[in-house]
Design a protein around this motif. Structure first.
Motif, short mmCIF file in Angstrom:
data_model
loop_
_atom_site.label_atom_id
_atom_site.label_comp_id
_atom_site.label_asym_id
_atom_site.label_seq_id
_atom_site.Cartn_x
_atom_site.Cartn_y
_atom_site.Cartn_z
N PHE A 1 -5.61 2.97 5.91
CA PHE A 1 -6.12 1.62 6.12
C PHE A 1 -6.30 1.32 7.61
O PHE A 1 -7.26 0.71 8.02
CB PHE A 1 -5.15 0.62 5.48
N LEU A 2 -5.34 1.79 8.40
CA LEU A 2 -5.41 1.55 9.85
C LEU A 2 -6.52 2.36 10.44
O LEU A 2 -7.21 2.06 11.31
CB LEU A 2 -4.09 1.90 10.54
N MET B 1 0.79 -1.23 0.00
CA MET B 1 0.00 0.00 0.00
C MET B 1 0.82 1.27 0.00
O MET B 1 0.37 2.29 -0.51
CB MET B 1 -0.91 0.02 1.23
N GLY B 2 1.97 1.28 0.61
CA GLY B 2 2.71 2.52 0.76
C GLY B 2 2.26 3.26 2.01
O GLY B 2 1.21 2.97 2.59
N GLY B 3 3.03 4.22 2.43
CA GLY B 3 2.84 4.91 3.71
C GLY B 3 1.48 5.56 3.93
O GLY B 3 0.79 5.25 4.90
N SER B 4 1.08 6.47 3.06
CA SER B 4 -0.16 7.22 3.30
C SER B 4 -1.39 6.32 3.15
O SER B 4 -2.34 6.43 3.92
CB SER B 4 -0.25 8.43 2.36
N GLN B 5 -1.38 5.43 2.19
CA GLN B 5 -2.52 4.54 2.00
C GLN B 5 -2.62 3.58 3.19
O GLN B 5 -3.71 3.28 3.67
CB GLN B 5 -2.40 3.76 0.70
#
Length: 92
Positions: free
Chosen positions: A91-92, A83-87
């Motif tokens: 998600f969390l 997902m990468g950092g921002s995505q």
């Protein structure tokens, strides 16, 4: 219509070509799993803590028996690399 994957025990692609590399990072591990998914003509790759990765081939769930069960940290690292950092933060 795609050709059916050969599921015989002697020629199943995920039994013969998956050789996990010790200490490989999660991004490389994910790439290897996705390449294996492609080679097996699987429609899905299931990643769940406490279980080895599982492929869905022609509607049948097939665990990657040579792969160790994923730890919660493993699945988290694989999700983050996908997902990468921002995505991942969303998600969390």
């Amino acid at each position: 219509m795609k050709p059916k994957a050969n599921l015989s025990s002697t020629s199943t692609p995920f039994k013969s070509c998956w050789n996990p590399m010790p200490n490989s990072n999660s991004e490389n591990h994910l790439k290897e799993l996705l390449e294996l998914t492609r080679k097996a003509q699987a429609s899905d790759l299931h990643l769940s803590p406490g279980h080895p990765p599982v492929l869905r081939v022609d509607g049948i769930l097939l665990p990657l028996v040579k792969e160790k069960a994923l730890l919660p940290e493993d699945t988290q690292a694989l999700a983050e690399s996908l997902m990468g950092g921002s995505q991942y933060a969303r998600f969390l």
